[in-house]
Each structure stands twice: as C-alpha cells, then as structure tokens.
Scaffold this motif. Structure first.
Motif, PDB file in Angstrom:
ATOM      1  N   GLY A 220       0.806  -1.220   0.000  1.00 17.28           N
ATOM      2  CA  GLY A 220       0.000   0.000   0.000  1.00 17.28           C
ATOM      3  C   GLY A 220       0.837   1.267   0.000  1.00 17.28           C
ATOM      4  N   CYS A 221       1.988   1.223  -0.675  1.00 20.88           N
ATOM      5  CA  CYS A 221       2.901   2.369  -0.633  1.00 20.88           C
ATOM      6  C   CYS A 221       2.360   3.579  -1.377  1.00 20.88           C
ATOM      7  CB  CYS A 221       4.265   1.981  -1.192  1.00 20.88           C
ATOM      8  SG  CYS A 221       4.239   1.465  -2.926  1.00 20.88           S
ATOM      9  N   GLN A 222       1.418   3.397  -2.277  1.00 20.67           N
ATOM     10  CA  GLN A 222       0.890   4.536  -3.016  1.00 20.67           C
ATOM     11  C   GLN A 222       0.030   5.454  -2.155  1.00 20.67           C
ATOM     12  OE1 GLN A 222      -1.102   3.318  -6.580  1.00 20.67           O
ATOM     13  NE2 GLN A 222       0.700   2.308  -7.462  1.00 20.67           N
ATOM     14  N   ARG A 223      -0.298   5.010  -0.935  1.00 15.54           N
ATOM     15  CA  ARG A 223      -1.080   5.865  -0.051  1.00 15.54           C
ATOM     16  C   ARG A 223      -0.227   6.933   0.603  1.00 15.54           C
ATOM     17  NH1 ARG A 223      -3.871   1.697   3.921  1.00 15.54           N
ATOM     18  NH2 ARG A 223      -1.689   0.983   3.908  1.00 15.54           N
ATOM     19  N   TRP A 224       1.092   6.702   0.716  1.00 12.93           N
ATOM     20  CA  TRP A 224       1.914   7.672   1.449  1.00 12.93           C
ATOM     21  C   TRP A 224       3.072   8.247   0.629  1.00 12.93           C
ATOM     22  CZ3 TRP A 224       6.839   5.786   1.562  1.00 12.93           C
ATOM     23  CH2 TRP A 224       7.004   4.396   1.498  1.00 12.93           C
ATOM     24  N   VAL A 225       3.389   7.683  -0.538  1.00 10.88           N
ATOM     25  CA  VAL A 225       4.453   8.274  -1.348  1.00 10.88           C
ATOM     26  C   VAL A 225       3.935   9.554  -2.003  1.00 10.88           C
ATOM     27  CG1 VAL A 225       5.598   6.077  -1.791  1.00 10.88           C
ATOM     28  CG2 VAL A 225       3.836   6.885  -3.352  1.00 10.88           C
ATOM     29  N   SER A 226       4.836  10.474  -2.283  1.00 13.61           N
ATOM     30  CA  SER A 226       4.470  11.761  -2.860  1.00 13.61           C
ATOM     31  C   SER A 226       4.176  11.606  -4.349  1.00 13.61           C
ATOM     32  CB  SER A 226       5.602  12.767  -2.654  1.00 13.61           C
ATOM     33  OG  SER A 226       6.745  12.388  -3.399  1.00 13.61           O
ATOM     34  N   PRO A 227       3.505  12.578  -4.951  1.00 16.33           N
ATOM     35  CA  PRO A 227       3.268  12.502  -6.400  1.00 16.33           C
ATOM     36  C   PRO A 227       4.563  12.485  -7.212  1.00 16.33           C
ATOM     37  CG  PRO A 227       1.811  14.108  -5.375  1.00 16.33           C
ATOM     38  CD  PRO A 227       2.789  13.688  -4.336  1.00 16.33           C
ATOM     39  N   TRP A 228       5.618  13.111  -6.703  1.00 17.60           N
ATOM     40  CA  TRP A 228       6.885  13.090  -7.430  1.00 17.60           C
ATOM     41  C   TRP A 228       7.523  11.711  -7.381  1.00 17.60           C
ATOM     42  CZ3 TRP A 228       8.159  16.914 -10.586  1.00 17.60           C
ATOM     43  CH2 TRP A 228       7.556  18.157 -10.398  1.00 17.60           C
ATOM     44  N   ASP A 229       7.327  10.986  -6.276  1.00 17.30           N
ATOM     45  CA  ASP A 229       7.836   9.617  -6.199  1.00 17.30           C
ATOM     46  C   ASP A 229       7.043   8.675  -7.104  1.00 17.30           C
ATOM     47  OD1 ASP A 229       9.759  10.378  -4.408  1.00 17.30           O
ATOM     48  OD2 ASP A 229       8.547   9.908  -2.653  1.00 17.30           O
TER      49      ASP A 229
END
Length: 237
Positions: A220-229
């Motif tokens: 579920g990393c897409q919940r906390w990574v930034s849009p640039w990441d």
C-alpha cells in the motif's frame, strides 16, 4: 704462514635491451580544430533582472517544481570537453555566480582556454519578511533573485586547448562550494555514466526495484508516497 685465497666475482649478465630499450610515448592530442572565442572569460551576471521602468517587479510563489526531477534540455556538453553538472536540485544566488566567475577567471589560462555559462541569470524572486513582524499584511517584499536548477543540468562549460587534468582541480573546488551536489565532468565521464546506468538497468537481477514496488502498490505504498515519487520512483529526492 697465512695463506689468502683470491676470490673471483663474476659480474652478472646485463641485458642491454632492458637498459637501452625503446620507449613508447603517446602523441599529444591535436587541438587544431578548436577555435577560441574573442572573450574567453565568463561574462558578468546582473544581480537583478532587467525590467522596463514602467513595470513593477512581480512576485512569485515558491514553485518547487522548477527544482525537482531531471533536466531534459541542458544535460549535455555543447563543446564536448569539460564542465560542471548538478547532481541534485537547488537554487543559485548571485553570490554563487560571482564565486564561479572569479574563480574560473583567476585559475583559467585565457590564452588557450575559454568558459561559457549554461544557466540563466537570477530571475525567480524570493520574498522575505522582516524579523519580528506580525503575520498578515500580504506577501513580503522581494529580498533577492535566484536561478532554479534541476538534477543533470550543465552549469558552466570550459573548453579550449587543454586536458581534463588541468581544469579538474578548480572545477571540483567550485562544485564543492555550490548549495547542492555537483561534480566536474568531461565528455568521456558523462558518456560512461550513461552507459553504466543503462547497464545497471539491463543487468539488474533483483526484480523488486523501486519502480516495481510503487507501480504494483506493494504494501500500500501509493497511499503515502508523494506525487513526485509516483512519477520518478524515488530517483530524484
């Protein structure tokens, strides 16, 4: 009566080929194709942008996107010799321009070398409020101007009838004084860096790369990574 024995020593065999052998020295590089410009030194950079007298200097937001991500345009050496490239994003003030201009002008041999800027003069305004002021009252006054830099941007370029060893020392000194990570490079070094990066991507044996983890939402990393990441996969921090 003491008898003395005469000891005879035989001189070792000497190879004349080893002592008087032929020496093979590389021929010096040919610089006949290089033409020096009329003004070899770096030009003076204005501290403020030149605006018409009838226009009030506009203010601007931070716009950190100007420093994020890779440089897509000015990421190569025009003269294919030497220069300084940025390894990360940041901002250059007018003092950094003067530091580079004075250092290169003092260390460079103008009779056979030349230097040129690859970045714009400071144009982005940065506002600042005085210490101890109350909040409110609108945006603060313009304090200074900066030039945003992205990773991979060529900052300054040096060429002429010289080798990389002659300019590496003072270019590295300048790169260490910049407010972001930078390094002195030559055309061969930049080509090798691109080849190494391509080789690592093609020969990577670990399938769980940062790109794979983010694209497949592992944990579920897409919940906390930034849009640039999500766009650059944690490559440009």
């Amino acid at each position: 009566m003491n008898t003395t024995k005469l000891l005879t020593f035989r001189a070792p065999a000497v190879s004349l080929v080893q002592i008087c052998g032929f020496k093979n020295f590389k021929a010096p590089p040919n610089y006949d194709h290089i033409q020096l410009p009329e003004r070899p030194k770096l030009r003076f950079i204005d501290k403020l942008p030149n605006l018409p007298p009838s226009i009030r200097p506009p203010k601007m937001q931070k716009r950190l996107r100007y420093m994020r991500g890779p440089e897509d345009v000015h990421n190569f050496l025009m003269h294919q010799q030497f220069g300084i490239i940025a390894l990360g994003g940041g901002r250059l003030k007018w003092g950094h321009f003067e530091m580079m201009r004075l250092t290169i002008g003092r260390k460079m041999d103008t009779s056979r070398m030349f230097a040129s800027w690859r970045i714009d003069s400071p144009w982005q305004p940065v506002t600042k409020r005085g210490q101890g002021q109350r909040l409110g009252g609108g945006k603060g006054a313009i304090d200074h101007y900066v030039t945003p830099i992205k990773a991979g941007r060529v900052i300054v370029e040096i060429g002429g009838k010289c080798e990389f060893k002659e300019v590496e020392e003072f270019l590295t000194d300048i790169a260490n004084k910049l407010p972001f990570k930078a390094m002195a490079v030559s055309q061969k070094m930049m080509e090798k860096m691109r080849e190494d990066e391509k080789w690592r991507e093609e020969n990577n044996q670990n399938p769980y790369t940062m790109k794979y983890l983010i694209q497949n939402n592992m944990g579920g990393c897409q919940r906390w990574v930034s849009p640039w990441d999500l766009k650059y996969f944690c490559k440009y921090v």
